[in-house]
Every structure is written in structure tokens, then in C-alpha cells.
Design a protein around this motif. Structure first.
Motif, mmCIF file in Angstrom:
data_model
loop_
_atom_site.group_PDB
_atom_site.id
_atom_site.type_symbol
_atom_site.label_atom_id
_atom_site.label_comp_id
_atom_site.label_asym_id
_atom_site.label_seq_id
_atom_site.Cartn_x
_atom_site.Cartn_y
_atom_site.Cartn_z
ATOM 1 N N ALA A 113 16.904 -1.190 -62.121
ATOM 2 C CA ALA A 113 15.661 -0.658 -62.400
ATOM 3 C C ALA A 113 15.866 0.432 -63.676
ATOM 4 C CB ALA A 113 15.811 0.481 -61.290
ATOM 5 N N ALA A 114 14.652 0.244 -64.363
ATOM 6 C CA ALA A 114 14.642 0.996 -65.840
ATOM 7 C C ALA A 114 15.855 0.679 -66.568
ATOM 8 C CB ALA A 114 14.549 2.472 -65.481
ATOM 9 N N GLY A 115 16.184 -0.551 -66.708
ATOM 10 C CA GLY A 115 17.346 -1.043 -67.504
ATOM 11 C C GLY A 115 18.699 -0.572 -66.910
ATOM 12 N N THR A 116 18.745 -0.018 -65.909
ATOM 13 C CA THR A 116 20.071 0.573 -65.245
ATOM 14 C C THR A 116 20.437 -0.252 -64.046
ATOM 15 O OG1 THR A 116 19.811 2.908 -65.871
ATOM 16 C CG2 THR A 116 21.441 2.605 -64.472
ATOM 17 N N THR A 117 21.702 -0.701 -64.103
ATOM 18 C CA THR A 117 22.106 -1.643 -62.983
ATOM 19 C C THR A 117 22.723 -0.739 -61.773
ATOM 20 O OG1 THR A 117 23.044 -3.423 -64.570
ATOM 21 C CG2 THR A 117 24.012 -3.220 -62.240
ATOM 22 N N LEU A 118 22.315 -0.723 -60.686
ATOM 23 C CA LEU A 118 22.521 0.204 -59.510
ATOM 24 C C LEU A 118 23.498 -0.795 -58.398
ATOM 25 C CD1 LEU A 118 19.161 1.927 -59.013
ATOM 26 C CD2 LEU A 118 21.250 2.742 -60.199
ATOM 27 N N PHE A 119 24.267 -0.220 -57.823
ATOM 28 C CA PHE A 119 25.127 -0.781 -56.549
ATOM 29 C C PHE A 119 24.878 -0.046 -55.466
ATOM 30 C CE2 PHE A 119 27.112 -1.279 -60.958
ATOM 31 C CZ PHE A 119 27.290 -2.586 -60.978
ATOM 32 N N GLY A 120 24.542 -0.930 -54.289
ATOM 33 C CA GLY A 120 24.421 0.069 -53.233
ATOM 34 C C GLY A 120 24.868 -0.735 -51.896
ATOM 35 N N LEU A 121 24.692 0.082 -50.781
ATOM 36 C CA LEU A 121 24.842 -0.519 -49.501
ATOM 37 C C LEU A 121 23.760 -0.341 -48.658
ATOM 38 C CD1 LEU A 121 28.658 1.229 -49.205
ATOM 39 C CD2 LEU A 121 28.221 -1.082 -49.593
ATOM 40 N N ARG A 122 23.578 -1.265 -47.601
ATOM 41 C CA ARG A 122 22.492 -1.217 -46.693
ATOM 42 C C ARG A 122 23.214 -0.986 -45.188
ATOM 43 N NH1 ARG A 122 17.943 -5.789 -47.517
ATOM 44 N NH2 ARG A 122 17.425 -4.244 -49.076
ATOM 45 N N PHE A 123 22.262 0.058 -44.756
ATOM 46 C CA PHE A 123 22.983 0.254 -43.189
ATOM 47 C C PHE A 123 21.664 0.119 -42.428
ATOM 48 C CE2 PHE A 123 25.555 2.507 -46.053
ATOM 49 C CZ PHE A 123 26.693 2.369 -45.611
ATOM 50 N N ASN A 124 21.888 -0.221 -41.107
ATOM 51 C CA ASN A 124 20.620 -0.451 -40.116
ATOM 52 C C ASN A 124 20.822 0.081 -38.852
ATOM 53 O OD1 ASN A 124 19.249 -2.307 -41.754
ATOM 54 N ND2 ASN A 124 20.442 -3.990 -41.107
ATOM 55 N N TYR A 125 20.142 1.064 -38.395
ATOM 56 C CA TYR A 125 19.729 1.530 -37.127
ATOM 57 C C TYR A 125 19.098 0.506 -36.319
ATOM 58 C CZ TYR A 125 22.103 6.078 -38.762
ATOM 59 O OH TYR A 125 22.847 7.031 -39.243
ATOM 60 N N GLN A 126 19.603 0.340 -35.084
ATOM 61 C CA GLN A 126 18.700 -0.498 -34.112
ATOM 62 C C GLN A 126 18.133 0.415 -33.045
ATOM 63 O OE1 GLN A 126 18.093 -3.673 -34.932
ATOM 64 N NE2 GLN A 126 19.631 -3.981 -36.523
ATOM 65 N N ILE A 127 17.042 0.442 -32.959
ATOM 66 C CA ILE A 127 16.361 1.360 -32.129
ATOM 67 C C ILE A 127 15.601 0.628 -31.103
ATOM 68 C CG2 ILE A 127 14.679 3.283 -31.601
ATOM 69 C CD1 ILE A 127 15.019 3.955 -34.914
ATOM 70 N N THR A 128 15.860 0.819 -29.701
ATOM 71 C CA THR A 128 15.119 -0.019 -28.638
ATOM 72 C C THR A 128 14.500 1.006 -27.834
ATOM 73 O OG1 THR A 128 16.875 -1.619 -28.624
ATOM 74 C CG2 THR A 128 15.636 -1.293 -26.818
ATOM 75 N N PRO A 129 13.000 1.221 -27.896
ATOM 76 C CA PRO A 129 12.227 1.989 -27.222
ATOM 77 C C PRO A 129 12.113 1.408 -25.514
ATOM 78 C CG PRO A 129 10.759 0.735 -28.611
ATOM 79 C CD PRO A 129 12.273 0.286 -29.098
ATOM 80 N N LEU A 130 12.266 2.569 -24.993
ATOM 81 C CA LEU A 130 12.411 2.489 -23.470
ATOM 82 C C LEU A 130 10.909 2.837 -22.773
ATOM 83 C CD1 LEU A 130 15.995 3.198 -22.696
ATOM 84 C CD2 LEU A 130 15.038 0.858 -23.095
ATOM 85 N N GLU A 131 10.205 3.691 -23.429
ATOM 86 C CA GLU A 131 9.012 4.060 -23.037
ATOM 87 C C GLU A 131 7.800 3.814 -23.979
ATOM 88 O OE1 GLU A 131 9.793 8.325 -21.963
ATOM 89 O OE2 GLU A 131 11.278 7.582 -20.802
ATOM 90 N N ALA A 132 6.635 3.811 -23.536
ATOM 91 C CA ALA A 132 5.385 3.818 -24.571
ATOM 92 C C ALA A 132 4.970 4.911 -25.140
ATOM 93 C CB ALA A 132 4.299 2.907 -23.718
ATOM 94 N N GLN A 133 5.398 5.415 -26.161
ATOM 95 C CA GLN A 133 5.284 6.686 -26.697
ATOM 96 C C GLN A 133 5.384 6.891 -28.238
ATOM 97 O OE1 GLN A 133 8.185 9.169 -24.776
ATOM 98 N NE2 GLN A 133 9.250 8.716 -26.395
ATOM 99 N N VAL A 134 5.172 7.621 -28.794
ATOM 100 C CA VAL A 134 5.371 7.868 -30.401
ATOM 101 C C VAL A 134 6.786 8.574 -30.558
ATOM 102 C CG1 VAL A 134 4.460 9.143 -32.447
ATOM 103 C CG2 VAL A 134 2.898 8.506 -30.612
ATOM 104 N N TYR A 135 7.417 7.901 -31.551
ATOM 105 C CA TYR A 135 8.871 8.324 -31.935
ATOM 106 C C TYR A 135 8.761 8.777 -33.082
ATOM 107 C CZ TYR A 135 10.224 5.647 -27.873
ATOM 108 O OH TYR A 135 10.283 5.130 -26.319
ATOM 109 N N ASP A 136 9.566 9.957 -33.218
ATOM 110 C CA ASP A 136 9.604 10.626 -34.587
ATOM 111 C C ASP A 136 11.029 10.815 -35.174
ATOM 112 O OD1 ASP A 136 6.801 11.334 -34.638
ATOM 113 O OD2 ASP A 136 7.183 13.249 -33.606
ATOM 114 N N ILE A 137 11.301 9.950 -36.109
ATOM 115 C CA ILE A 137 12.656 10.036 -36.682
ATOM 116 C C ILE A 137 12.825 11.013 -37.801
ATOM 117 C CG2 ILE A 137 14.528 8.423 -37.867
ATOM 118 C CD1 ILE A 137 12.879 5.866 -36.891
ATOM 119 N N PRO A 138 13.661 11.936 -37.668
ATOM 120 C CA PRO A 138 13.758 12.973 -38.640
ATOM 121 C C PRO A 138 14.714 12.466 -39.912
ATOM 122 C CG PRO A 138 15.487 13.369 -36.953
ATOM 123 C CD PRO A 138 14.606 12.028 -36.522
#
Length: 483
Positions: A113-138
Motif C-alpha cells: 500500500a503506497a509503496g510500503t509492504t505490509l504484513f498482517g494476520l487475519r482473525f475471524n469471529y463466527q457469529i450465529t444469531p439465534l433470534e430474529a433481531q438487529v445485532y450491534d457489534i461494538p
């Protein structure tokens, strides 16, 4: 030259001196290095630029989230140096949803990005909704330890929102299987072929759901069949991985054992499992066909090996023949030793009690009036005559201390005869005129029967003063003398 002054050499120009320019350049370079070092010491932040740390957040499947489906919160942590330790991610919890935190394995990233090499790690949170509603992730605060940094760096993600809807045709309040693909297969295992009454049939159903949570895979229904006894076995569940430590779905294996109770033809109905596609939300059905089998006859148990042959082979090389009478003798000795060992205390106690009771009975007999009467009969029939037994009988049977008070006026003739017998015995009377004392035993026997102890009724009271106080005299010495 010898006549010239000494300072002529000092007046030679430096340019004409060999290596003078080289020395001058070296001195200037040293002064520049010293100045740069001093500047670095005064401003250490100018030595190395601060590492660049950034975080990127994405919500996958958030625009078409379904109840029972999976929404992935993807977080990329990027640095332009390296990670001295894994980033520290906070715990995420949402009301009405099950959140699976990232696993220990993260996906490595390399970007420019912009001529700079970036090294990163990817993490995943698996969210399973159990009710029909709106969820807010802080917003989540992540602590990063990048290389060439004197202290940890804290970065925050952006807040996310999504809304979960109930799948079309699903029943509210019940778990729905949302997946990308669902596969259903079955296996039938017979304990014996052909089946008989008493044999068992095991039906195993395997469920593989790609893109679904393992714990949300429902159990297939196992029907009860007439003539078969059903035993449902505990299920086995495990996640499906992609071979690189990532989870792509779940698998579940259920089993039921049917025991054949009667002969006949049996049919296990087909099993259907309803699920919804994670991409389009369309309802679909995975199923396995019905199973038909037949049982005839009765199963008889037969051991896989001959126990008699094995026992015969075991004792073939170690045969011991013992005569029956020796066995009886040994058994008797063992039983006798056991009785002696365990019966010593009991026998000793029994013997002591028997001795005590015998001594009590003997003591009671020696102190009774009947003993005194027998002593009286022996002394009146013996020579020389002794009357201590008579007086002892009188005292024990009536409490009197002399014959006159004992016989009284009713037995006055007998009293006179006793007095005459004593006078003749101890006086100067002729032997032929002396009445034998044994002749008085018949009359005394009548008196004995009158004074003999009578048995009281069961509930009668004893006399208040049955004997005289004169019985307190010690009679043991008299008994010893008599004997």
C-alpha cells in the motif's frame, strides 16, 4: 644549507607535504560523525521511524443473515515490520447469538500500500444469531506488539451492525440448519446374516454440513417399529476443517440399535432433514431411503471357542489326583481348627459362667433347711449322737433357737421324748432302756413336712420376716465341722 636558519623547514607550504590533504579529509569526516552521533543521542526518535500499525474490519454475510446461519466478523491486523508476539484480541459476546472466538491459527497476509509492504494476520469471529433481531457489534480494542517499537500499540476496529431474519418456512423458536451444503448418508450393520429373533440391527446416519455450526446440526428422527426394541446411541460430533486449521463446517454421526423381538418383515422409514441455503435462504431437504429387512428363526448363543477344550488343554500338563478321604480329613481339620480358634473366647466365657452358677447353687444348698434336715437324719442315725444338725434345721426352717419354742404345746409328747433321749444318751441310764434316736425320725418327719417351704403363687408377696435374725450367725464353720 648548513648555514641557513632552523625554521626554514617550517616555512614549506602544506600542499607540498605528501598526504596532507588525506589527513585533512579524515579529520573532517570524524567531526561529522561525532556531530551525527551527538544528534542521535539528543533525539532518539530520529534514529528509527515508528512502525506503522493498522486494522481492517469486514462483516461477511451480514446483509443476508439468517437465524441459525453464520456471520463472520473478519479482522485484519497489519504492520510494516513484524509481530514480536501474537495480537491480543478481546472477548466478544452478543445477546441472542453464539459467538465462536478465533482459533489459534491465523491467516498470514502480505500486501503493498503506497509503496510500503505490509504484513498482517487475519482473525475471524463466527457469529450465529439465534433470534430474529438487529445485532450491534461494538468497536474492539486490539493490542499489537510490532517490531522496532518500544511499547505495545493499541488499535480499535470500527463498529458493525447486521440484522438476522427468520428463514422462510422455519418455525419460530426452533433451531434451523443454515449451510452451504448438507449431505446425508446411512450405514446398516447386522449382528447376524440372516437375521433371527434376538439379533440386532444398527442404523448409522452421517450428516455433513458445510458452512454450518457443528452444535446446530439437528439429530435425525429414529422411528419406533413394531416387533423391534429401539436403543438410541449417544451422537458423535466434530468440526470439518480445510486442512490448514480452518473450520468450514460440522459433521454429526447418530446411531440406533434395533433388537429383533419377533419374526417378520420390518421397515425402517426414510429420514428427511430440512435445511436452508446460506446464500439464497431457500429451503431444501436431504434424505436417506428406507431400509427393509426380514428376521426368521431364533438366535441360539454359540461361543466363538470351545471352553471345554480350553479347560482340558490348560489342565493337561498339570493334573493332580487327590483321594476323597484325604479331602474329607483336610476339611475336618480345617473346620476343627476354625472352631478352636474362633471358639476359645466363647468356650472360656461359657465355662466361667457355668462354674459361677454351680458355685451359687452349691452355696444356696448348704444354706437351705433341706440340707440341715439331711444332716439331722445322718447324725441321729450315727454313733456317737450329734444334735447340731437338729438345731440347725430348727433355726433354718422356723427361725427358732431351741426345741421348746420350735415344738410348742402341740408337740409336747415329742418334746418329752427328745428330752428323755438326750438324758438317756448323756446320762447314766441302762443301754437296754435307751430309746434309739432313729425312732424319733418318723415323728420329726411329720414336723418336717409341716415346716417344709411351700411354693408361693406366681404373683404372691413374700413374707415380710420369713426367718429370724438369729440366722446371721456364721454357719460355715459348723458345716465344716459336721463334714
Amino acid at each position: 644549507m648548513a648555514g641557513q636558519p632552523d625554521n626554514v623547514a617550517c616555512q614549506v607550504p602544506q600542499a607540498e607535504i605528501p598526504g596532507a590533504k588525506r589527513l585533512q579529509r579524515g579529520a573532517e569526516m570524524n567531526r561529522a560523525l561525532i556531530g551525527l552521533f551527538s544528534l542521535l543521542c539528543l533525539f532518539p526518535g530520529l534514529a528509527v521511524a515508528a512502525p506503522q500499525v493498522s486494522v481492517r474490519t469486514a462483516l461477511l454475510n451480514g446483509d443476508k443473515a439468517l437465524v441459525g446461519g453464520t456471520v463472520t466478523l473478519q479482522i485484519d491486523v497489519l504492520v510494516d515490520t513484524w509481530f514480536t508476539s501474537p495480537p491480543q484480541l478481546p472477548k466478544l459476546s452478543l445477546n441472542g447469538a453464539v459467538v465462536t472466538p478465533p482459533s489459534g491459527e491465523a491467516l498470514h497476509l502480505t500486501e503493498k500500500a503506497a509503496g510500503t509492504t505490509l504484513f498482517g494476520l487475519r482473525f475471524n469471529y463466527q457469529i450465529t444469531p439465534l433470534e430474529a433481531q438487529v445485532y450491534d457489534i461494538p468497536a474492539l480494542s486490539i493490542r499489537v506488539n510490532p517490531g522496532q517499537s518500544q511499547q505495545p500499540v493499541t488499535v480499535s476496529t470500527s463498529a458493525q451492525h447486521f440484522s438476522a431474519a427468520q428463514p422462510a418456512g422455519a418455525t419460530a423458536g426452533q433451531a434451523s440448519l443454515i449451510a452451504r451444503q448438507v449431505e446425508l448418508s446411512q450405514t446398516l450393520v447386522k449382528s447376524h446374516d440372516p437375521l433371527r429373533v434376538g439379533d440386532t440391527v444398527t442404523r448409522q446416519i452421517q450428516t455433513r454440513a458445510t458452512g454450518a455450526q457443528t452444535m446446530l446440526i439437528p439429530a435425525p428422527p429414529f422411528a419406533e417399529v413394531q416387533g423391534l426394541t429401539r436403543y438410541v446411541q449417544p451422537p458423535s460430533v466434530h468440526p470439518l476443517d480445510d486442512g490448514r486449521g480452518g473450520v468450514i463446517g460440522g459433521a454429526r454421526e447418530d446411531a440406533v440399535v434395533y433388537k429383533v423381538s419377533e419374526e417378520g418383515r420390518f421397515r425402517l422409514p426414510a429420514v428427511d432433514m430440512k435445511w436452508w441455503g446460506a446464500a439464497d435462504g431457500q429451503a431444501q431437504t436431504a434424505s436417506v431411503p428406507e431400509v427393509v429387512f426380514e428376521a426368521k428363526g431364533t438366535a441360539g448363543y454359540q461361543a466363538p471357542f470351545s471352553m471345554a477344550e480350553d479347560l482340558r488343554a490348560l489342565r493337561h500338563n498339570a493334573q493332580v489326583n487327590i483321594a476323597r478321604h484325604w479331602l474329607v480329613i483336610v476339611a475336618v481339620l480345617i473346620i476343627g481348627a476354625g472352631l478352636v480358634y474362633f471358639g476359645r473366647t466363647w468356650s472360656r466365657t461359657f465355662w466361667n459362667r457355668w462354674q459361677q452358677r454351680r458355685e451359687q447353687r452349691r452355696h444356696a444348698w448348704l444354706n437351705s433347711s433341706e440340707y440341715a434336715w439331711q444332716l439331722t437324719r445322718q447324725q441321729l442315725a450315727a454313733q456317737p449322737l450329734r444334735l447340731d444338725g437338729l438345731y440347725l434345721w430348727v433355726r433354718r426352717s422356723s427361725g427358732r433357737v431351741d426345741l421348746q419354742s420350735f415344738l410348742g404345746s402341740r408337740e409336747r409328747p415329742l418334746l418329752k421324748r427328745l428330752q428323755q433321749c438326750l438324758q438317756n444318751q448323756y446320762g447314766n441310764a441302762r443301754p437296754d432302756a435307751v430309746e434309739a434316736p432313729a425312732a424319733l425320725l418318723d415323728d420329726l418327719q411329720t414336723v418336717h413336712r409341716q415346716h417344709a417351704p411351700r411354693s408361693l403363687p406366681q404373683y404372691a408377696l413374700k413374707p415380710l420376716n420369713p426367718t429370724s435374725t438369729h440366722e446371721v450367725f456364721d454357719e460355715n464353720a459348723r458345716h465344716a465341722t459336721v463334714e
